[in-house]
Write a protein that holds these residues in place. Structure first.
Motif, mmCIF file in Angstrom:
data_model
loop_
_atom_site.group_PDB
_atom_site.id
_atom_site.type_symbol
_atom_site.label_atom_id
_atom_site.label_comp_id
_atom_site.label_asym_id
_atom_site.label_seq_id
_atom_site.Cartn_x
_atom_site.Cartn_y
_atom_site.Cartn_z
ATOM 1 N N VAL A 54 0.929 -1.180 0.040
ATOM 2 C CA VAL A 54 0.023 -0.078 -0.083
ATOM 3 C C VAL A 54 0.976 1.284 0.059
ATOM 4 C CG1 VAL A 54 -1.715 1.355 1.374
ATOM 5 C CG2 VAL A 54 -2.112 -0.908 1.041
ATOM 6 N N ALA A 55 1.798 1.203 0.930
ATOM 7 C CA ALA A 55 2.639 2.209 1.022
ATOM 8 C C ALA A 55 3.584 2.695 -0.358
ATOM 9 C CB ALA A 55 3.860 2.524 2.056
ATOM 10 N N TRP A 56 3.794 1.572 -0.996
ATOM 11 C CA TRP A 56 4.787 1.722 -2.433
ATOM 12 C C TRP A 56 3.883 2.114 -3.541
ATOM 13 C CZ3 TRP A 56 9.759 1.146 -2.949
ATOM 14 C CH2 TRP A 56 10.084 0.780 -4.292
ATOM 15 N N LEU A 57 2.649 1.642 -3.385
ATOM 16 C CA LEU A 57 1.817 2.011 -4.741
ATOM 17 C C LEU A 57 1.290 3.526 -4.304
ATOM 18 C CD1 LEU A 57 -0.608 -0.985 -5.104
ATOM 19 C CD2 LEU A 57 1.317 -0.275 -6.323
ATOM 20 N N LEU A 58 1.146 4.123 -3.285
ATOM 21 C CA LEU A 58 0.489 5.370 -2.959
ATOM 22 C C LEU A 58 1.686 6.202 -3.122
ATOM 23 C CD1 LEU A 58 -1.445 4.982 0.440
ATOM 24 C CD2 LEU A 58 -2.286 5.555 -2.060
ATOM 25 N N VAL A 59 2.909 6.214 -2.576
ATOM 26 C CA VAL A 59 4.002 7.091 -2.861
ATOM 27 C C VAL A 59 5.394 6.610 -2.862
ATOM 28 C CG1 VAL A 59 2.790 9.164 -1.406
ATOM 29 C CG2 VAL A 59 4.049 7.467 -0.156
ATOM 30 N N GLY A 60 5.507 5.306 -2.264
ATOM 31 C CA GLY A 60 6.961 4.755 -2.184
ATOM 32 C C GLY A 60 7.621 4.515 -3.567
ATOM 33 N N TYR A 61 6.997 4.054 -4.697
ATOM 34 C CA TYR A 61 7.888 3.951 -5.882
ATOM 35 C C TYR A 61 8.158 5.260 -6.469
ATOM 36 C CZ TYR A 61 8.444 2.893 -10.949
ATOM 37 O OH TYR A 61 9.387 2.710 -12.012
ATOM 38 N N SER A 62 7.139 6.300 -6.401
ATOM 39 C CA SER A 62 7.594 7.432 -6.988
ATOM 40 C C SER A 62 8.655 8.210 -6.141
ATOM 41 C CB SER A 62 6.134 8.440 -6.900
ATOM 42 O OG SER A 62 6.219 9.592 -7.528
ATOM 43 N N VAL A 138 12.646 5.505 5.468
ATOM 44 C CA VAL A 138 13.854 4.953 5.347
ATOM 45 C C VAL A 138 14.233 4.341 3.917
ATOM 46 C CG1 VAL A 138 15.470 3.341 6.347
ATOM 47 C CG2 VAL A 138 13.846 4.856 7.803
ATOM 48 N N TYR A 139 13.572 3.354 3.690
ATOM 49 C CA TYR A 139 13.675 2.315 2.616
ATOM 50 C C TYR A 139 13.727 3.164 1.160
ATOM 51 C CZ TYR A 139 13.773 -1.123 -1.088
ATOM 52 O OH TYR A 139 14.233 -2.136 -1.997
ATOM 53 N N CYS A 140 12.751 3.916 0.956
ATOM 54 C CA CYS A 140 12.451 4.629 -0.244
ATOM 55 C C CYS A 140 13.730 5.692 -0.502
ATOM 56 C CB CYS A 140 11.082 5.196 -0.499
ATOM 57 S SG CYS A 140 9.795 4.022 -0.435
ATOM 58 N N VAL A 141 14.042 6.406 0.690
ATOM 59 C CA VAL A 141 15.084 7.416 0.478
ATOM 60 C C VAL A 141 16.471 6.642 0.100
ATOM 61 C CG1 VAL A 141 16.379 9.006 1.920
ATOM 62 C CG2 VAL A 141 13.820 8.841 2.250
ATOM 63 N N ILE A 142 16.843 5.818 0.757
ATOM 64 C CA ILE A 142 18.143 5.222 0.259
ATOM 65 C C ILE A 142 18.037 4.217 -1.206
ATOM 66 C CG2 ILE A 142 19.698 3.432 1.100
ATOM 67 C CD1 ILE A 142 18.993 4.301 3.908
ATOM 68 N N ALA A 143 16.851 3.890 -1.234
ATOM 69 C CA ALA A 143 16.642 3.307 -2.593
ATOM 70 C C ALA A 143 17.046 4.260 -3.762
ATOM 71 C CB ALA A 143 15.428 2.469 -2.888
ATOM 72 N N HIS A 144 16.389 5.619 -3.598
ATOM 73 C CA HIS A 144 16.612 6.736 -4.459
ATOM 74 C C HIS A 144 18.092 7.072 -4.361
ATOM 75 C CE1 HIS A 144 15.428 9.866 -6.911
ATOM 76 N NE2 HIS A 144 16.277 10.857 -6.223
ATOM 77 N N TRP A 145 18.771 7.154 -3.258
ATOM 78 C CA TRP A 145 20.099 7.532 -3.249
ATOM 79 C C TRP A 145 21.044 6.465 -4.236
ATOM 80 C CZ3 TRP A 145 21.554 7.997 2.435
ATOM 81 C CH2 TRP A 145 20.766 9.102 3.081
#
Length: 433
Positions: A54-62, A138-145
């Motif tokens: 749910v978090a990924w589909l709402l904002v995480g992937y973006s 945490v996860y989405c931020v570092i995945a972007h980095w």
């Protein structure tokens, strides 16, 4: 560019393999805890699947993979709710919806990994609050980095093929933060707290190893020679991780154990995750062997430093991730990377320095944010179980059920504490767990 059917087919299979890893982890973790916490441990992994999704589909992937113009720190919200992505939208030569699902499977298991550090003593409701917030913060931020082309570590040239920084070091750092906030289990360093079901542990690690081929080789995003090389590297590192751990047990303790074999496999797989696309087969053997040996010693650190990382997330995933990330700086070959080389292949100290810097920065960020988030949850709703509930057993107090209602091997079944006066009995007090 047109869709590549072979690459798409391989990525579909790889995504399914990685998704299977979370149930595999649930079984692996479930076998490692005592009989009073089996279902809770399994549920902490399973509940991570819908919460992170749910978090990924709402904002995480973006936030993880779009260009947010935030100096490489964080993506934007252009694809919040998966807006603007259709079945015809491509990421390279594969559908972007498939690529997003593949990346989602990584985020899910990273969250589930963290739960191993707080087995037997966390409120399930608090875990459900922690997971989606942590996934975004945490996860989405570092995945972007690390993985987004606009990420600052990506642009610096840091190498992390399949998640040594993003998955292993992040989960290990976050696990340490939660273990410190919640404190040790009742009986830590006094009771043995051995795994209650070693066949579960071995079945779980078998499922993890199976899924890891999709985890690593799927990251090639193509059915190619590189994917084949990564597939072999994943097999080799798991094998040498097991042999390294068993060798330590044999010479240190006198006998190799099944639990050591399972732990060694995981250590080798963890370490090859970041380096699978940068080292050759010989390098993979070195990575696996070093991880198996180093992690077998690292798990004892918690007793010296007095933090209760229940299922050794720090000792295996953090330490194994560090081994894999740093060995890239020594063993990376131009044949695999099409560019950067490690120190032992004539590349100098540059790549090693980048890897070490990234390891430190990611560790500090993941630990700090996770620690603060856990403190806030503890402050406002309580993260740690009460002493009475922990003694009664987390399965009964959090889920009103038990994995072994008839007891185990003839021992009495877990029971709720007496509601009458007098001292409250400890469940499974005659059970050897």
């Amino acid at each position: 560019m047109d869709i590549d059917p072979a690459a798409t087919g391989w990525l579909l299979a790889s995504t399914a393999l990685v998704l299977l890893m979370t149930p595999g982890l649930a079984i692996f973790y479930g076998g490692m805890v005592r009989t009073t916490g089996v279902l809770n441990m399994i549920m902490m992994s399973f509940i991570s699947i819908p919460l992170v999704t749910v978090a990924w589909l709402l904002v995480g992937y973006s936030l993880a993979f779009s260009d947010g113009g935030a100096g490489g720190f964080l993506g934007g919200l252009a694809h919040a709710g998966m807006l603007g992505i259709t079945p015809q939208t491509l990421h390279g030569s594969v559908p972007e919806l498939l690529y997003a699902t593949f990346q989602l499977s990584f985020a899910i298991i990273t969250a589930a990994l963290v739960s191993g550090a707080i087995a037997d003593r966390a409120k399930f409701a608090a875990w459900m609050v922690f997971v989606p917030i942590w996934a975004v913060a945490v996860y989405c931020v570092i995945a972007h980095w690390v993985w987004a082309p606009s990420g600052w570590l990506f642009k610096m040239g840091v190498l992390d093929y399949a998640g040594g920084l993003v998955v292993e070091i992040v989960s290990g750092s976050s696990a340490l933060a939660l273990a410190l906030v919640l404190g040790p289990r009742i009986g830590f360093k006094v009771e043995a707290m051995r795994p209650h079901n070693l066949p579960f542990v071995l079945l779980g690690v078998g499922l993890l190893w199976f899924g890891w081929f999709g985890f690593n080789a799927g990251s090639a995003l193509a059915a190619s020679g590189l994917a084949a090389a990564i597939f072999l590297n994943t097999l080799v590192a798991g094998c040498l991780g097991m042999l390294g751990w068993l060798a330590v047990e044999r010479f240190r303790d006198g006998k190799p154990t099944t639990f050591g074999a399972a732990s060694g496999v995981v250590a080798g797989l963890v370490a090859i995750t970041p380096s699978c696309g940068t080292v050759n087969a010989l390098g993979a053997a070195v990575v696996g062997l070093v991880a198996g040996v180093v992690c077998s010693f690292a798990i004892a650190v918690k007793f010296k430093l007095n933090y209760d990382d229940s299922l050794d997330v720090v000792g295996v995933h953090f330490v194994g991730g560090v081994v894999g990330v740093l060995l890239i700086g020594l063993l990376a070959t131009a044949v695999m990377t099409q560019g950067p080389k490690g120190l032992l292949y004539g590349g100098g100290m540059g790549q090693l320095g980048k890897q070490a810097m990234a390891m430190v920065v990611v560790t500090l960020y993941a630990f700090t944010v996770s620690y603060v988030l856990a403190l806030l949850i503890e402050r406002f709703m309580g993260f740690r179980l009460s002493r009475e509930d922990e003694v009664s057993g987390v399965d009964l107090t959090q889920h009103a059920e038990t994995a072994y209602p008839e007891g185990v091997y003839g021992h009495q079944a877990p029971r709720r504490p007496s509601l009458g006066s007098g001292p409250r009995p400890r469940p499974n007090e005659d059970e050897d767990t």
